[in-house]
Write a protein that holds these residues in place. Structure first.
Motif, PDB file in Angstrom:
ATOM      1  N   GLU A   1       0.709  -1.316   0.091  1.00  0.00           N
ATOM      2  CA  GLU A   1       0.032   0.094  -0.165  1.00  0.00           C
ATOM      3  C   GLU A   1       0.920   1.183   0.015  1.00  0.00           C
ATOM      4  N   LYS A   2       2.074   1.220   0.606  1.00  0.00           N
ATOM      5  CA  LYS A   2       2.838   2.189   0.478  1.00  0.00           C
ATOM      6  C   LYS A   2       4.018   2.218  -0.734  1.00  0.00           C
ATOM      7  N   ASP A   3       3.664   1.363  -1.615  1.00  0.00           N
ATOM      8  CA  ASP A   3       4.275   1.452  -2.987  1.00  0.00           C
ATOM      9  C   ASP A   3       5.707   1.081  -2.689  1.00  0.00           C
ATOM     10  N   GLN A   4       5.960  -0.066  -1.621  1.00  0.00           N
ATOM     11  CA  GLN A   4       7.358  -0.498  -1.474  1.00  0.00           C
ATOM     12  C   GLN A   4       7.501  -1.787  -2.253  1.00  0.00           C
ATOM     13  N   VAL A   5       8.690  -2.122  -2.861  1.00  0.00           N
ATOM     14  CA  VAL A   5       8.879  -3.115  -3.444  1.00  0.00           C
ATOM     15  C   VAL A   5       9.553  -4.347  -2.631  1.00  0.00           C
ATOM     16  N   VAL A   6       8.735  -5.129  -2.173  1.00  0.00           N
ATOM     17  CA  VAL A   6       9.078  -6.356  -1.166  1.00  0.00           C
ATOM     18  C   VAL A   6       8.454  -7.517  -1.551  1.00  0.00           C
ATOM     19  N   ASN A   7       8.795  -8.636  -1.221  1.00  0.00           N
ATOM     20  CA  ASN A   7       8.280 -10.085  -1.385  1.00  0.00           C
ATOM     21  C   ASN A   7       7.904 -10.575  -0.226  1.00  0.00           C
TER      22      ASN A   7
END
Ligand code: CDP
Length: 235
Positions: free
Chosen positions: A168-174
């Motif tokens: 939701e905060k546009d962070q690229v994570v998996n």
């Protein structure tokens, strides 16, 4: 008039402690303090000043370096929220990145850092009427808190919640990276020498794996009433 109490909420990472604690504080008109944000702010300060090398904090001049970091909270009238500050600059977003998350447990294990933060946390609670969440609130910071809650939830469910929050905060994570970070922090938090994460003897366990926030509020309501009445009737 009923007395104000201290509510300590401890537990594992990404259990939803903050949302839970924040909502209780809002409903009671109490102050809400996220103690984890304070350790995150110190971590950010250490990163910014180049005090972390290969995942470890440099020990030279450690005390002076800690003293240079002023951690606090400021009220944002636009969002009506308290935001974490480092040297008077709002760092609410920067402290929530995975970069900070991956180093915070190392920083939080340093006794000099903890002593300073605990001192600050106790000052914030002198007038009671506070809900604070963290790892050692019921055991170390406020051992006499009238209500202590120890939160837990399945690690996979916690990782899914955190993933959603970061996406939701546009962070690229998996997902795997987050689950690994949660499990690593659980381990570090429980096994560190000072103030390890553990349930205070008089804390009440809340496993919220399959509970909505509304259900959690219903669960806590009667406890708050009971503990407030007890505190009020005490001489
Ligand atoms: O949000 P989440 O539960 O994942 O973590 P947090 O509450 O922001 O805390 C971040 C880290 O700070 C934890 O993993 C702990 O290592 C440390 N912490 C602590 O040692 N003592 C506290 N009272 C609060 C946080």
């Amino acid at each position: 008039m009923s007395k104000k109490i201290v509510i300590a909420v401890d537990g594992f990472s990404s259990c939803g402690k903050s949302s839970f604690a924040k909502l209780i504080a809002q409903r009671l008109g109490y102050l809400y303090i996220d103690s984890g944000a304070m350790y995150r702010a110190v971590t950010l300060g250490f990163i910014q000043t180049g005090l972390i090398e290969n995942g470890a904090v440099k020990r030279d001049n450690l005390l002076e370096n800690i003293k240079k970091l002023e951690v606090g909270f400021s009220f944002n009238p636009n969002t009506k929220k308290h935001e974490t500050t480092l040297n008077r600059i709002v760092v609410e977003e920067q402290i929530r990145t995975i970069g900070v998350a991956s180093l915070v447990s190392v920083v939080a294990a340093i006794s000099e850092v903890r002593e300073r933060m605990v001192e600050l946390q106790r000052k914030l609670g002198v007038d009671k009427g506070i809900v604070m969440d963290g790892r050692d609130i019921g055991t170390v910071v406020f051992p006499n808190a009238e209500l202590k809650i120890f939160m837990t939830a399945d690690p996979k469910i916690r990782a899914e919640r955190r993933l959603k929050e970061l996406v939701e905060k546009d962070q690229v994570v998996n997902f795997d990276e987050i689950l690994a970070n949660i499990e690593e922090r659980d381990h570090l938090d429980q096994t560190r020498d000072i103030s390890p994460l553990r349930k205070a003897e008089d804390a009440i366990i809340l496993d919220n794996s399959y509970m909505t926030i509304d259900e959690q509020m219903i669960w806590v309501e009667s406890l708050v009433v009971e503990k407030t009445n007890e505190a009020t009737s005490e001489k």
